[in-house]
Design a protein around this motif. Structure first.
Motif, PDB file in Angstrom:
ATOM      1  N   LEU A 156       0.742  -1.122   0.174  1.00  0.00           N
ATOM      2  CA  LEU A 156       0.065  -0.206  -0.092  1.00  0.00           C
ATOM      3  C   LEU A 156       0.814   1.169  -0.110  1.00  0.00           C
ATOM      4  CD1 LEU A 156      -2.647  -1.073   2.598  1.00  0.00           C
ATOM      5  CD2 LEU A 156      -2.869  -1.222   0.006  1.00  0.00           C
ATOM      6  N   GLY A 157       2.132   1.260  -0.092  1.00  0.00           N
ATOM      7  CA  GLY A 157       2.893   2.273  -0.179  1.00  0.00           C
ATOM      8  C   GLY A 157       4.305   2.007   0.625  1.00  0.00           C
ATOM      9  N   LYS A 158       5.139   3.186   0.404  1.00  0.00           N
ATOM     10  CA  LYS A 158       6.596   2.885   1.126  1.00  0.00           C
ATOM     11  C   LYS A 158       6.440   3.439   2.509  1.00  0.00           C
ATOM     12  CE  LYS A 158       8.866   4.056  -3.218  1.00  0.00           C
ATOM     13  NZ  LYS A 158       9.735   5.192  -3.778  1.00  0.00           N
ATOM     14  N   GLY A 159       7.670   3.170   3.270  1.00  0.00           N
ATOM     15  CA  GLY A 159       7.698   3.425   4.717  1.00  0.00           C
ATOM     16  C   GLY A 159       6.699   2.742   5.728  1.00  0.00           C
ATOM     17  N   LEU A 160       5.872   1.717   5.232  1.00  0.00           N
ATOM     18  CA  LEU A 160       5.201   1.323   6.065  1.00  0.00           C
ATOM     19  C   LEU A 160       5.558  -0.181   6.434  1.00  0.00           C
ATOM     20  CD1 LEU A 160       1.643   1.558   3.973  1.00  0.00           C
ATOM     21  CD2 LEU A 160       2.443   2.671   5.925  1.00  0.00           C
ATOM     22  N   ASN A 161       5.236  -0.640   7.815  1.00  0.00           N
ATOM     23  CA  ASN A 161       5.747  -1.839   8.308  1.00  0.00           C
ATOM     24  C   ASN A 161       5.288  -3.001   7.187  1.00  0.00           C
ATOM     25  OD1 ASN A 161       5.279  -4.618  10.022  1.00  0.00           O
ATOM     26  ND2 ASN A 161       6.306  -3.289  11.469  1.00  0.00           N
ATOM     27  N   TYR A 162       6.035  -3.774   7.138  1.00  0.00           N
ATOM     28  CA  TYR A 162       5.846  -4.860   6.156  1.00  0.00           C
ATOM     29  C   TYR A 162       4.708  -5.919   6.545  1.00  0.00           C
ATOM     30  CZ  TYR A 162       6.546  -8.893   3.230  1.00  0.00           C
ATOM     31  OH  TYR A 162       6.166 -10.074   2.101  1.00  0.00           O
ATOM     32  N   TYR A 163       4.785  -6.030   7.876  1.00  0.00           N
ATOM     33  CA  TYR A 163       3.864  -7.162   8.620  1.00  0.00           C
ATOM     34  C   TYR A 163       2.572  -6.455   8.876  1.00  0.00           C
ATOM     35  CZ  TYR A 163       7.666 -10.199   8.255  1.00  0.00           C
ATOM     36  OH  TYR A 163       8.591 -11.051   7.778  1.00  0.00           O
ATOM     37  N   LYS A 164       2.464  -5.242   8.994  1.00  0.00           N
ATOM     38  CA  LYS A 164       1.019  -4.566   9.693  1.00  0.00           C
ATOM     39  C   LYS A 164       0.508  -3.345   8.743  1.00  0.00           C
ATOM     40  CE  LYS A 164       2.493  -5.645  14.486  1.00  0.00           C
ATOM     41  NZ  LYS A 164       2.965  -5.505  15.590  1.00  0.00           N
ATOM     42  N   GLY A 165       1.326  -2.933   7.838  1.00  0.00           N
ATOM     43  CA  GLY A 165       1.059  -1.838   6.962  1.00  0.00           C
ATOM     44  C   GLY A 165       0.442  -1.986   5.684  1.00  0.00           C
ATOM     45  N   HIS A 166       0.302  -3.229   5.430  1.00  0.00           N
ATOM     46  CA  HIS A 166      -0.237  -3.503   4.041  1.00  0.00           C
ATOM     47  C   HIS A 166      -1.507  -4.520   4.035  1.00  0.00           C
ATOM     48  CE1 HIS A 166       3.323  -1.493   2.394  1.00  0.00           C
ATOM     49  NE2 HIS A 166       4.099  -2.285   3.324  1.00  0.00           N
ATOM     50  N   GLN A 167      -2.073  -4.732   2.976  1.00  0.00           N
ATOM     51  CA  GLN A 167      -3.044  -5.800   2.674  1.00  0.00           C
ATOM     52  C   GLN A 167      -2.723  -7.365   2.867  1.00  0.00           C
ATOM     53  OE1 GLN A 167      -6.508  -5.122   2.758  1.00  0.00           O
ATOM     54  NE2 GLN A 167      -6.493  -7.436   3.130  1.00  0.00           N
ATOM     55  N   GLY A 168      -2.905  -7.698   3.949  1.00  0.00           N
ATOM     56  CA  GLY A 168      -2.474  -9.034   4.106  1.00  0.00           C
ATOM     57  C   GLY A 168      -3.554  -9.998   3.635  1.00  0.00           C
ATOM     58  N   TYR A 169      -3.216 -11.315   3.383  1.00  0.00           N
ATOM     59  CA  TYR A 169      -4.020 -12.331   2.927  1.00  0.00           C
ATOM     60  C   TYR A 169      -3.528 -13.585   3.518  1.00  0.00           C
ATOM     61  CZ  TYR A 169      -6.059  -9.069  -0.584  1.00  0.00           C
ATOM     62  OH  TYR A 169      -6.646  -8.156  -0.958  1.00  0.00           O
ATOM     63  N   ARG A 170      -4.204 -14.384   4.473  1.00  0.00           N
ATOM     64  CA  ARG A 170      -3.337 -15.411   5.295  1.00  0.00           C
ATOM     65  C   ARG A 170      -3.913 -16.584   4.857  1.00  0.00           C
ATOM     66  NH1 ARG A 170      -4.805 -16.076  10.197  1.00  0.00           N
ATOM     67  NH2 ARG A 170      -3.064 -16.934  11.020  1.00  0.00           N
ATOM     68  N   VAL A 171      -2.743 -17.550   4.531  1.00  0.00           N
ATOM     69  CA  VAL A 171      -3.247 -18.917   4.077  1.00  0.00           C
ATOM     70  C   VAL A 171      -3.988 -19.662   5.472  1.00  0.00           C
ATOM     71  CG1 VAL A 171      -1.117 -20.053   5.321  1.00  0.00           C
ATOM     72  CG2 VAL A 171      -2.323 -20.977   3.261  1.00  0.00           C
ATOM     73  N   LEU A 172      -3.806 -19.257   6.405  1.00  0.00           N
ATOM     74  CA  LEU A 172      -4.818 -20.020   7.566  1.00  0.00           C
ATOM     75  C   LEU A 172      -6.209 -19.272   7.820  1.00  0.00           C
ATOM     76  CD1 LEU A 172      -1.854 -20.820  10.215  1.00  0.00           C
ATOM     77  CD2 LEU A 172      -2.874 -22.089   8.512  1.00  0.00           C
ATOM     78  N   GLY A 173      -6.436 -18.291   7.284  1.00  0.00           N
ATOM     79  CA  GLY A 173      -7.695 -17.569   7.167  1.00  0.00           C
ATOM     80  C   GLY A 173      -8.606 -17.611   5.947  1.00  0.00           C
TER      81      GLY A 173
END
Length: 177
Positions: free
Chosen positions: A75-92
């Motif tokens: 979603l952009g630069k300077g964001l926390n890789y793990y919490k700052g972007h749209q994530g899709y989880r294999v377990l969810g």
């Protein structure tokens, strides 16, 4: 093909010493295929559904792309890789089907005549195979598509978080560049 499974996580890269390939070992086997194959990169802490191979091959053909069941849309630069972007989880549960930027390589597949990052196992960047894999795909103009699935389709073997690549790197607070 050659049985390279005993060589997977360490390799004699220069004839002098063993090198720990960490998570990049998922791609060590690419060097042994001359003819096109479906290549699946997996994690040893996930139980995959019975339909995994058949459905994944169907989706590779449907999208003509790399496919994955886990990843991120940046979603952009300077964001926390793990919490700052749209994530899709294999377990969810994942409803989204479409392009993403970073594949979770623990549940990714592709045809080697579409994409064949044969040398990325040699990367000096350890414990970030998702990023180096996806960066190479972007450099080559290759698409990565998220595949929808239900929560519970994939199951966790409950490996200790403190020793996983995700656990180690997320505690460091990695940021996107």
């Amino acid at each position: 093909g050659r049985d390279w499974s005993s060589d997977v996580c360490s390799s004699d890269l220069n004839g002098l010493e063993e090198v720990d390939l960490t998570d990049n070992c998922k791609f060590y086997g690419l060097q042994f295929y001359d003819d096109p194959v479906y290549y699946f990169s997996i994690d040893d802490d996930i139980i995959y559904p019975e339909w995994y191979i058949e459905k994944t091959i169907e989706k590779i053909e449907e999208h003509n792309s790399i496919v994955t069941y886990h990843g991120r849309k940046l979603l952009g630069k300077g964001l926390n890789y793990y919490k700052g972007h749209q994530g899709y989880r294999v377990l969810g549960k994942v409803d989204y089907e479409g392009e993403i930027d970073v594949a979770g390589t623990g549940c990714t597949a592709f045809r080697t005549d579409y994409f064949n990052p044969v040398d990325i196992y040699k990367s000096e960047h350890k414990r970030m195979s998702d990023v180096i894999f996806s960066l190479e795909a972007a450099k080559q103009g290759k698409r990565i598509c998220m595949i929808p699935h239900k929560e519970g389709d994939f199951k966790d073997l409950h490996a200790p978080a403190e020793s996983s690549c995700h656990g180690v790197e997320s505690r460091k607070g990695a940021k996107t560049q």
